[in-house]
Write an enzyme that holds these catalytic residues in place. Structure first.
Site, PDB file in Angstrom:
ATOM      1  N   HIS A 379      28.605 -76.266 -26.996  1.00  0.00           N
ATOM      2  CA  HIS A 379      27.230 -75.808 -27.241  1.00  0.00           C
ATOM      3  C   HIS A 379      27.131 -74.576 -28.109  1.00  0.00           C
ATOM      4  O   HIS A 379      26.034 -74.046 -28.299  1.00  0.00           O
ATOM      5  CB  HIS A 379      26.514 -75.513 -25.925  1.00  0.00           C
ATOM      6  CG  HIS A 379      26.238 -76.730 -25.107  1.00  0.00           C
ATOM      7  ND1 HIS A 379      25.068 -77.453 -25.228  1.00  0.00           N
ATOM      8  CD2 HIS A 379      26.978 -77.350 -24.185  1.00  0.00           C
ATOM      9  CE1 HIS A 379      25.107 -78.474 -24.383  1.00  0.00           C
ATOM     10  NE2 HIS A 379      26.256 -78.440 -23.745  1.00  0.00           N
ATOM     11  N   LYS A 570      12.511 -67.274 -26.148  1.00  0.00           N
ATOM     12  CA  LYS A 570      13.879 -67.769 -25.941  1.00  0.00           C
ATOM     13  C   LYS A 570      14.718 -66.584 -25.512  1.00  0.00           C
ATOM     14  O   LYS A 570      14.246 -65.449 -25.543  1.00  0.00           O
ATOM     15  CB  LYS A 570      14.436 -68.384 -27.227  1.00  0.00           C
ATOM     16  CG  LYS A 570      14.206 -67.514 -28.466  1.00  0.00           C
ATOM     17  CD  LYS A 570      14.745 -68.156 -29.737  1.00  0.00           C
ATOM     18  CE  LYS A 570      13.816 -69.175 -30.325  1.00  0.00           C
ATOM     19  NZ  LYS A 570      14.469 -70.288 -30.957  1.00  0.00           N
ATOM     20  N   ARG A 571      15.962 -66.821 -25.113  1.00  0.00           N
ATOM     21  CA  ARG A 571      16.823 -65.708 -24.732  1.00  0.00           C
ATOM     22  C   ARG A 571      16.884 -64.681 -25.877  1.00  0.00           C
ATOM     23  O   ARG A 571      16.823 -65.036 -27.055  1.00  0.00           O
ATOM     24  CB  ARG A 571      18.234 -66.217 -24.412  1.00  0.00           C
ATOM     25  CG  ARG A 571      18.315 -66.947 -23.091  1.00  0.00           C
ATOM     26  CD  ARG A 571      17.930 -66.036 -21.924  1.00  0.00           C
ATOM     27  NE  ARG A 571      18.892 -65.008 -21.689  1.00  0.00           N
ATOM     28  CZ  ARG A 571      19.830 -65.026 -20.752  1.00  0.00           C
ATOM     29  NH1 ARG A 571      19.911 -66.047 -19.920  1.00  0.00           N
ATOM     30  NH2 ARG A 571      20.687 -64.041 -20.615  1.00  0.00           N
ATOM     31  N   LYS A 576      19.735 -64.754 -32.664  1.00  0.00           N
ATOM     32  CA  LYS A 576      18.429 -65.405 -32.722  1.00  0.00           C
ATOM     33  C   LYS A 576      17.411 -64.543 -33.503  1.00  0.00           C
ATOM     34  O   LYS A 576      16.305 -64.976 -33.799  1.00  0.00           O
ATOM     35  CB  LYS A 576      17.905 -65.679 -31.317  1.00  0.00           C
ATOM     36  CG  LYS A 576      18.663 -66.795 -30.593  1.00  0.00           C
ATOM     37  CD  LYS A 576      18.119 -67.006 -29.192  1.00  0.00           C
ATOM     38  CE  LYS A 576      18.853 -68.055 -28.383  1.00  0.00           C
ATOM     39  NZ  LYS A 576      18.451 -69.445 -28.687  1.00  0.00           N
ATOM     40  N   THR A 681      16.460 -76.265 -28.712  1.00  0.00           N
ATOM     41  CA  THR A 681      15.667 -77.359 -28.157  1.00  0.00           C
ATOM     42  C   THR A 681      14.208 -76.929 -28.071  1.00  0.00           C
ATOM     43  O   THR A 681      13.312 -77.761 -28.071  1.00  0.00           O
ATOM     44  CB  THR A 681      16.169 -77.766 -26.759  1.00  0.00           C
ATOM     45  OG1 THR A 681      16.294 -76.585 -25.962  1.00  0.00           O
ATOM     46  CG2 THR A 681      17.511 -78.473 -26.848  1.00  0.00           C
ATOM     47  N   LYS A 685      10.373 -78.910 -28.900  1.00  0.00           N
ATOM     48  CA  LYS A 685       9.211 -78.914 -28.005  1.00  0.00           C
ATOM     49  C   LYS A 685       7.961 -78.424 -28.730  1.00  0.00           C
ATOM     50  O   LYS A 685       6.870 -78.976 -28.558  1.00  0.00           O
ATOM     51  CB  LYS A 685       9.499 -78.043 -26.781  1.00  0.00           C
ATOM     52  CG  LYS A 685      10.647 -78.586 -25.944  1.00  0.00           C
ATOM     53  CD  LYS A 685      11.142 -77.614 -24.882  1.00  0.00           C
ATOM     54  CE  LYS A 685      12.450 -78.167 -24.288  1.00  0.00           C
ATOM     55  NZ  LYS A 685      13.089 -77.265 -23.331  1.00  0.00           N
TER      56      LYS A 685
HETATM   57  C1  7GP Z   1      22.785 -73.388 -26.186  1.00  0.00           C
HETATM   58  C2  7GP Z   1      22.779 -73.214 -27.694  1.00  0.00           C
HETATM   59  O1  7GP Z   1      22.758 -71.845 -28.023  1.00  0.00           O
HETATM   60  C3  7GP Z   1      21.541 -73.906 -28.251  1.00  0.00           C
HETATM   61  O2  7GP Z   1      21.549 -73.832 -29.655  1.00  0.00           O
HETATM   62  C4  7GP Z   1      21.516 -75.352 -27.799  1.00  0.00           C
HETATM   63  O3  7GP Z   1      20.297 -75.931 -28.148  1.00  0.00           O
HETATM   64  C5  7GP Z   1      21.668 -75.443 -26.291  1.00  0.00           C
HETATM   65  O4  7GP Z   1      22.841 -74.765 -25.861  1.00  0.00           O
HETATM   66  C6  7GP Z   1      21.771 -76.874 -25.807  1.00  0.00           C
HETATM   67  O5  7GP Z   1      22.760 -77.543 -26.494  1.00  0.00           O
HETATM   68  N1  7GP Z   1      23.918 -72.711 -25.603  1.00  0.00           N
HETATM   69  C7  7GP Z   1      23.800 -72.096 -24.429  1.00  0.00           C
HETATM   70  O6  7GP Z   1      22.756 -72.062 -23.803  1.00  0.00           O
HETATM   71  C8  7GP Z   1      25.015 -71.475 -23.927  1.00  0.00           C
HETATM   72  O7  7GP Z   1      25.040 -70.865 -22.886  1.00  0.00           O
HETATM   73  C9  7GP Z   1      27.263 -70.984 -24.248  1.00  0.00           C
HETATM   74  O8  7GP Z   1      26.092 -71.623 -24.675  1.00  0.00           O
HETATM   75  C10 7GP Z   1      28.232 -71.950 -23.723  1.00  0.00           C
HETATM   76  N1  PLP Z   2      14.732 -71.119 -21.853  1.00  0.00           N
HETATM   77  C1  PLP Z   2      13.698 -71.855 -21.423  1.00  0.00           C
HETATM   78  C2  PLP Z   2      12.989 -71.464 -20.167  1.00  0.00           C
HETATM   79  C3  PLP Z   2      13.279 -72.961 -22.158  1.00  0.00           C
HETATM   80  O1  PLP Z   2      12.263 -73.707 -21.722  1.00  0.00           O
HETATM   81  C4  PLP Z   2      13.977 -73.271 -23.361  1.00  0.00           C
HETATM   82  C5  PLP Z   2      13.591 -74.405 -24.180  1.00  0.00           C
HETATM   83  O2  PLP Z   2      12.481 -74.877 -24.124  1.00  0.00           O
HETATM   84  C6  PLP Z   2      15.030 -72.485 -23.759  1.00  0.00           C
HETATM   85  C7  PLP Z   2      15.397 -71.409 -22.990  1.00  0.00           C
HETATM   86  C8  PLP Z   2      15.794 -72.756 -25.037  1.00  0.00           C
HETATM   87  O3  PLP Z   2      15.117 -72.273 -26.142  1.00  0.00           O
HETATM   88  P1  PLP Z   2      15.785 -72.259 -27.611  1.00  0.00           P
HETATM   89  O4  PLP Z   2      16.228 -73.643 -27.873  1.00  0.00           O
HETATM   90  O5  PLP Z   2      14.663 -71.845 -28.495  1.00  0.00           O
HETATM   91  O6  PLP Z   2      16.893 -71.278 -27.565  1.00  0.00           O
END
Ligand code: 7GP
Ligand code: PLP
Length: 843
Positions: A379, A570-571, A576, A681, A685
């Site tokens: 990821h 987002k985080r 980002k 993701t 949305k």
């Molecule tokens: C996240 C990625 O940063 C994001 O780009 C992707 O859409 C999402 O996974 C789902 O594939 N990664 C994480 O949340 C994370 O904790 C470290 O990655 C392993």
């Molecule tokens: N955190 C929450 C609560 C979410 O609902 C989402 C995606 O909808 C995310 C994180 C991930 O967001 P992003 O793909 O923009 O990093």
């Protein structure tokens, strides 16, 4: 005896094969019964929360019928099952999702209305389980929804953290973390399985001995044993009877453990040890895309993996017993395990241990099975997220696993040497062991070597994964690496989150779009229809008004409902680039304060919403939040901005808040440095909900632009292929700073937004100095402003804007997790849907 037995069985079958009726009257009786008998609150406290609990229990009864039927059926058929192993499931609230997937939303709403309660109010009583950090955990939950909806026999496995993702509050303009004890009112969605428990060993030593055939064998002994206990949550599919399972583990002391310590006469020590056992599953680590490397985290990972594999193994072996033709070597025909990043990768040596030490298979046989069972999803390519565990720590905690990892590595490196003799550089890059002090185990190399397939989560990510993370592995196994672009579930993110838009869709093409987003494609032509555009805008306005009301009610902030709603939620992470957004806001603020009345008239009013949590130890991310809050305070208090600009940081971003905000956005920002956001993701949305993106050519933005047309996205910034060269040149030829950026940073540095005592703002801005602008924030600033100006200009052309939104939203079918899961099923798991025909009186 035999006849009695048959009669009993028949009576039992009769009694248990009656199903709960779902008419309004029956639902009301079930609600009241739960108030009276489950909650014991007949005569008092008939508040919304009581009725939330009762409704949840009533829905749960109905879920359980379907769930037990489905599980029994799939066991009978002996179908191949998918197991999705994830340390995180960012579930969100369940009530709305459950009634909607069961097709009982209307009936429950009516049942409650007639006795004076409102389903929407009841739904907002639910405490959100936040057992995940962000994208990775939310993806896992979208996948579970789709797996159930598409009738795949699939289970999610995870940890039942007592404390989920922390609650973020803003105190004195700064993030403060509070514990999220989400179980205060109990959890009506889960079934506590006292009957499903497994021992998990930690520490101890390895004994070597000879088996009857004279082979050397190993046994892991001693140490501590803790128990893993299962909690099951039914996962209903939408428009199907099939209901899958999410099994979460909770740690507790083993009986043997208790007795031993208490008998030793060490009462306090024993109680302390008991607490230690329970602490294994007590808290979710609040890091995303960074690796904490803590010992308790490794304990969590192994605890989870050990319980899960024992459970999978037991189920598989039961099926082996059932059919004489199946043998242990057939495990890959019955079991597919997906590793959600490397967090559960210790499962690879654990399965090897079970096959070698418990089943007494040969190494070759065990490896063949194991490698055909596991697949690994990566990821992120951020180096700081790559999990590494020190060899001494693994040796202490999991001595047998360390041996097995060494053996896997030894055999693997022999293969590498055969392919590339005398290539030490390659050998050390591909080794599972990093030769540092102390030595480290690279979990990603272990995951690649031990899996049959490795996938990235968007096209560009998979490309970079091949070229930068695993180039040598790619040469060795070119077929192993594939792409499966992420997707999100339209059930939660459209049907549930956006009733206004959903009812337009259903009115146009019928309800089938919920399980088949392709059906929205024909609506694209309606972008040319003025009346339709008006209806579309009305839906968007409804959603914006809901946010306006919410902001006023919860934060006391008034905003202009006709402004452009701009969101970045987002985080918080440097890659980002929330800083780019803030600098843009400061620039806008400067422009507004210096504008002539005519210029002000030309400006597009904006409401800038930001939200997101910072990892508690991530200083830069916390500084960023501080800056946003300070900018918000100054801008919102400045009369010059009154109707033109509002800046709002909404605390405690979570799934429920996302469901409120996303449908209300006009523009959302997905502006990571190119190459660093694996997919995203959130971006999917927002577009599905009729918003447009300001974004970089990164992650899934690229594929979204392809799907909706590049003219419907406001793109900017350096391309991934350019980033490395730009970074190289900047140290000796720093680019000239854009004067607008100069002005914005000057405003921040000079104290327009206050001067925090530890120089937090300077720290943020020093990091974008043109010499060492790692994330290319200064570099991309001018093109970012251009994209934002373009969005402003287009937003003023209301009809054209609406047409863009319609065209885009209706072109998003490939970003449904339904498409994603079909790809996993076909390319990785080799599983088929197994629809279960419901009993006749259901449907
Ligand atoms: C996240 C990625 O940063 C994001 O780009 C992707 O859409 C999402 O996974 C789902 O594939 N990664 C994480 O949340 C994370 O904790 C470290 O990655 C392993
Ligand atoms: N955190 C929450 C609560 C979410 O609902 C989402 C995606 O909808 C995310 C994180 C991930 O967001 P992003 O793909 O923009 O990093």
């Amino acid at each position: 005896m035999g006849a009695d037995h048959l009669a009993h069985k028949e009576l039992l079958w009769k009694l248990s094969s009656t199903y709960l009726p779902n008419d309004v009257g029956s639902l009301q009786r079930s609600l009241v019964r739960h108030v009276e008998y489950t909650l014991a609150r007949r005569r008092y406290k008939l508040d919304d929360n009581t009725f939330y609990q009762a409704t949840a229990h009533s829905v749960r009864d109905r879920l359980i019928e379907r769930w037990t039927d489905t599980q029994q059926y799939s066991a009978k058929v002996g179908a191949k099952k998918v197991y999705y192993l994830s340390l995180e499931f960012l579930i969100g609230r369940s009530l709305g999702n459950a009634v909607s997937n069961l097709g009982l939303r209307g009936a429950y709403a009516e049942a409650l209305r007639q006795i004076g309660y409102n389903l929407e109010d009841i739904m907002s009583e639910e405490k959100e389980p936040a057992l995940g950090n962000g994208g990775l955990g939310r993806l896992a939950s979208c996948f579970l929804d789709t797996l159930a909806t598409q009738n795949y026999p699939a289970w999610g496995y995870g940890i039942r953290y007592k404390y989920g993702m922390f609650e973020q509050r803003i105190l004195n303009g700064q993030q403060v973390e509070f514990p999220d004890y989400w179980l205060t009112d109990g959890n009506p969605w889960e079934v506590e399985r006292l009957d499903v428990q497994y021992p998990v060993r930690l520490f101890g030593h390895v004994r070597e001995f000879k088996d009857q055939e004279g082979n050397t064998r190993y046994a892991w002994q001693g140490g501590e044993v803790v128990m893993a206990q299962a909690y099951d949550t039914p996962i209903p599919g939408y428009g199907t009877y099939n209901t899958n399972n999410m099994r979460l583990w909770s740690s507790k002391p083993s009986h043997e453990f208790d007795l031993a310590s208490f008998n030793a006469g060490n009462y306090y020590g024993a109680v302390e040890a008991k607490e230690r056992c329970e602490s294994i599953t007590s808290v979710l680590y609040p890091n995303d895309a960074t690796d904490e490397g803590k010992r308790l985290r490794l304990k969590q990972q192994y605890f989870f993996v050990s319980a899960t594999l024992q459970d999978i193994f037991r189920r598989f072996k039961k099926s082996v017993g059932r059919t004489a033709t199946t043998k242990i070597q057939d495990m890959p025909k019955k079991v597919a395990i997906q590793l959600n990043d490397t967090h559960p990768a210790i499962a690879i040596p654990e399965l090897m241990r079970l096959l070698l030490d418990v089943e007494y298979l040969s190494w070759e046989e065990a490896w063949e099975i194991s490698r055909n069972v596991f697949a690994y999803t990566n990821h992120t390519i951020l180096p700081e997220a790559m999990e590494k565990w020190s060899v001494p720590m693994i040796t202490e905690l999991l001595p047998r696993h360390m041996q097995i990892i060494y053996e896997i590595n030894h055999r693997f490196l022999l293969e590498v040497q055969k392919l590339w003799p005398n290539d030490d550089t390659r050998l050390s890059a591909m080794s599972i062991i990093e030769e540092s002090t102390p030595k480290m185990v690279r979990m990603s190399n272990l995951a690649v070597i031990g899996s049959h397939t490795v996938n990235g989560v968007a096209m560009i990510h998979t490309k970079l994964l091949k070229s930068t993370l695993f180039p040598d592995f790619l040469l060795m196994w070119p077929e192993k690496f594939i792409n499966v672009t992420n997707g999100v579930t339209p059930r939660r993110w459209l049907l549930q989150a956006n009733p206004a838009l959903s009812s337009i869709y259903t009115g146009m093409v019928g309800p089938g779009w919920v399980n088949d987003l392709k059906r929205l494609e024909p609506i694209k032509t309606m972008a040319q229809d003025a009346l339709f555009r008006q209806r579309w805008r009305a839906a968007k306005q409804t959603n914006k008004n809901a946010v306006v009301d919410w902001l006023y009610k919860t934060m006391g902030i008034q905003v202009n409902p006709n402004a452009l709603f701009d969101m970045q939620v987002k985080r918080i992470h440097e890659y980002k680039r929330q800083l780019l957004n803030v600098l843009g806001i400061v620039h806008r603020y400067a422009e507004i304060t210096q504008a002539t009345p005519e210029q002000r008239n030309q400006m597009v009013p904006r409401v800038c919403i930001m939200a997101g949590k910072a990892a508690p130890g991530y200083v830069m991310a916390k500084n960023l939040i501080m800056l946003v809050c300070a900018v918000s305070e100054v801008v919102n208090a400045d009369a010059a901005c009154r109707d033109l600009l509002k800046v709002i940081f909404i605390p405690n971003f979570n799934v429920s808040l996302a469901e409120l905000l996303i449908p209300a956005s006009d523009v959302s920002q997905h502006i990571s440095t190119a190459g660093l956001e694996a997919s995203g993701t959130g971006n999917m949305k927002f577009v599905m909900n009729g918003g447009l993106i300001v974004g970089t050519m990164d992650g899934a933005n690229i594929e979204i632009a392809q799907a909706i047309g590049e003219h419907n996205m406001f793109t900017f910034g350096a391309k991934a292929s350019e980033v490395a060269a730009i970074r190289r040149t900047m140290s000796h030829h720093p680019p000239k700073i854009d004067p607008r950026l100069q002005r914005a940073t000057q405003m921040i540095r000079s104290g327009v937004f206050g001067k925090p005592k530890d120089g937090e703002y300077h720290q943020l801005l020093d990091a974008i100095d043109p010499h060492k602008d790692v994330y290319l924030t200064a570099q991309d600033f001018p093109s970012y402003l251009r994209a934002m100006d373009e969005a402003d200009a287009q937003f003023q052309l209301e009809e054209k804007w609406t047409a863009k939104c319609i065209e885009s939203a209706c072109s998003m079918w490939m970003f449904s997790s339904d498409r994603t899961i079909r790809e996993y099923a076909a390319k990785i798991w080799n599983v088929e849907p197994l629809p279960f025909r419901p009993p006749k009186h259901q449907n």
